[in-house]
Scaffold this motif. Structure first.
Motif, PDB file in Angstrom:
ATOM      1  N   ARG A   1       6.004 -24.017  25.474  1.00  0.00           N
ATOM      2  CA  ARG A   1       7.339 -23.914  24.604  1.00  0.00           C
ATOM      3  C   ARG A   1       8.571 -24.385  25.396  1.00  0.00           C
ATOM      4  O   ARG A   1       9.298 -24.757  25.349  1.00  0.00           O
ATOM      5  N   ALA A   2       7.958 -24.143  26.478  1.00  0.00           N
ATOM      6  CA  ALA A   2       9.460 -24.673  27.081  1.00  0.00           C
ATOM      7  C   ALA A   2       9.995 -25.924  27.524  1.00  0.00           C
ATOM      8  O   ALA A   2      11.137 -26.393  28.031  1.00  0.00           O
ATOM      9  N   ASN A   3       9.296 -26.956  27.549  1.00  0.00           N
ATOM     10  CA  ASN A   3       9.095 -28.316  26.804  1.00  0.00           C
ATOM     11  C   ASN A   3       9.339 -29.319  26.177  1.00  0.00           C
ATOM     12  O   ASN A   3       9.637 -30.523  25.755  1.00  0.00           O
ATOM     13  N   PHE A   4       8.966 -28.199  24.748  1.00  0.00           N
ATOM     14  CA  PHE A   4       8.320 -29.076  23.928  1.00  0.00           C
ATOM     15  C   PHE A   4       9.158 -27.371  22.351  1.00  0.00           C
ATOM     16  O   PHE A   4       8.767 -27.622  22.601  1.00  0.00           O
ATOM     17  N   ASP A   5       9.776 -28.564  21.533  1.00  0.00           N
ATOM     18  CA  ASP A   5      10.458 -27.720  19.985  1.00  0.00           C
ATOM     19  C   ASP A   5       9.357 -27.564  18.814  1.00  0.00           C
ATOM     20  O   ASP A   5       9.526 -27.067  18.088  1.00  0.00           O
ATOM     21  N   ARG A   6       8.354 -28.212  19.286  1.00  0.00           N
ATOM     22  CA  ARG A   6       7.171 -28.529  18.411  1.00  0.00           C
ATOM     23  C   ARG A   6       6.668 -27.445  17.950  1.00  0.00           C
ATOM     24  O   ARG A   6       5.952 -26.498  18.948  1.00  0.00           O
ATOM     25  N   GLU A   7       6.367 -26.739  17.135  1.00  0.00           N
ATOM     26  CA  GLU A   7       5.268 -25.225  17.054  1.00  0.00           C
ATOM     27  C   GLU A   7       4.136 -25.806  17.553  1.00  0.00           C
ATOM     28  O   GLU A   7       3.636 -26.128  17.010  1.00  0.00           O
ATOM     29  N   LEU A   8       3.857 -24.455  18.134  1.00  0.00           N
ATOM     30  CA  LEU A   8       2.429 -25.284  18.845  1.00  0.00           C
ATOM     31  C   LEU A   8       1.087 -24.820  18.119  1.00  0.00           C
ATOM     32  O   LEU A   8       0.786 -23.728  17.035  1.00  0.00           O
TER      33      LEU A   8
END
Length: 407
Positions: free
Chosen positions: A306-313
């Motif tokens: 979440r700190a590096n990507f915007d896509r929903e995990l």
């Protein structure tokens, strides 16, 4: 932790569409080849798997400073192209990468693409580790160089049956809808066998074409012969179609269980509040008590992502990332980048990490006793683990509210 957003095709570790000149391990760089559906029918989940690959590469390069194998330090790089959810395009370009000297491959998403591409890498003596193909056909034709993070399709339903027999009221009847493709049909066959073995009656067993635009006739049968659970072994878009038409036709069942689709943001966006109560499979959860040398715990992986990507995990990111981790752990144990040595190390690998306990069967699929799916349910917009009980974050909502009550 600093925030860095890696978008499709923009990371230094990612080269989309180019044909690599580096074989695995040259110039102190370990380059992984392969394809991912960044566009086309499987793009929603394909993008998730892609970002899992990217996440692992960036973590190992930037947070770990690379990886030491046989006394030498290596950086990782990806050379993945968009197969556009097209098996013909994928096979053509995978063969080109084989010809150019790539030895180690990551898989696409969807058994219809993994099956023909792994046949190419196997014949060429290369290795593929993948989290996108679960068809039994991948693992029952004598291949020795293809490894899947998931159990084969026919072995994926044991945990589901265990949940059904533990519900109150106990599940007595199930109907199954499946699509006639290389993965879903095997998964449905395994589900039916496991259900019948447990004494649960299968009322209807309905096959759909691989591409379908209307299921109204099928839903008429469901309303006439309502099961306790409607199981759909279907892919993302078909799952959305079925759920939408169930809502519009007021087809209610105590539990709707779709193996693929409800994990994605596209499903949530398409169904809104109607997505609440639907059950699905997940092969990983950030709330699970897993940990190891890479990333740390499951929760640590989620934080880093979440700190590096915007896509929903979703679990697809974690399953993509663990493909890279399994490769690197095998190479470290082998102390070599020799293809046969790494293959042998993968075959024997048995370790714990943020994803869980990773071990493959002798046929190359994930050990079902260790890597089988969790069951999750969307509750008030959140994805909650409801089975197995020792890893659950919430009680199952069963019977689920009617569609009218969810509106």
């Amino acid at each position: 932790m600093r925030r860095r957003t890696f978008l499709q095709g923009t990371t230094a570790a990612m080269i989309v569409g180019a044909v690599p000149k580096l074989a695995f391990g040259q110039d102190n760089t370990i380059t992984f080849g392969g394809s991912v559906p960044m566009t086309g029918a499987a793009a929603e989940t394909g993008q998730n798997v892609l970002q899992g690959y990217q996440c692992a590469v960036n973590f190992i390069n930037e947070e770990m400073g690379g990886v030491e194998i046989g006394g030498q330090n290596y950086q990782l790089a990806l050379n993945l192209f968009d197969d556009a959810s097209d098996p013909a395009r994928a096979t053509t370009l995978i063969q080109r990468q084989v010809d150019e000297g790539i030895n180690f491959f990551l898989g696409s998403f969807g058994s219809n693409i993994v099956l023909p591409t792994c046949a190419i890498t196997e014949a060429a003596g290369r290795i593929m580790v993948q989290a996108g193909g679960g068809s039994d056909l991948i693992f029952t034709q004598g291949r020795k160089r293809v490894f899947g993070i998931f159990p084969r399709a026919s072995r994926q339903f044991v945990s589901s049956v265990n949940m059904f027999t533990g519900l109150d009221p106990v599940v007595k009847t199930v109907s199954i809808i499946y699509t006639n493709d290389a993965f879903s049909k095997f998964q449905a066959e395994g589900a039916r066998a496991n259900l019948e073995e447990a004494g649960i009656e299968v009322l209807d067993y309905i096959g759909l074409p691989a591409e379908v635009s209307d299921v109204s006739n099928v839903l008429t049968s469901v309303r006439e012969n309502t099961p306790d659970v409607l199981v759909c072994t279907t892919h993302d878009q078909t799952s959305i179609l079925i759920a939408r038409q169930m809502v519009s036709s007021d087809t209610n069942v105590p539990m709707l269980y779709q193996t693929l689709g409800p994990q994605t943001s596209a499903f949530r966006d398409a169904l809104g509040n109607y997505a609440n109560g639907i059950v699905t499979q997940a092969y990983w959860s950030e709330r699970a008590p897993f940990s190891g040398d890479y990333f740390g715990s499951a929760a640590d992986f989620a934080e880093y992502f979440r700190a590096n990507f915007d896509r929903e995990l979703t679990y697809h990111m974690a399953s993509g990332a663990v493909c890279i981790v399994a490769y690197i752990e095998a190479a470290r144990r082998a102390g070599s980048l020799d293809v046969d040595a790494v293959r042998d190390a993968l075959s024997a690998i048995d370790f714990e990490c943020f994803y869980g306990h990773v071990r493959f069967t002798e046929d190359g699929d994930g050990d079902a006793s260790l890597l089988g799916p969790l069951l999750i349910q969307r509750q008030e917009g959140e994805m909650e683990v409801i089975a197995p009980l020792d890893g659950a974050s919430a009680e199952p909502i069963y019977p689920a509210p009617t569609w009218e009550e969810r509106a």
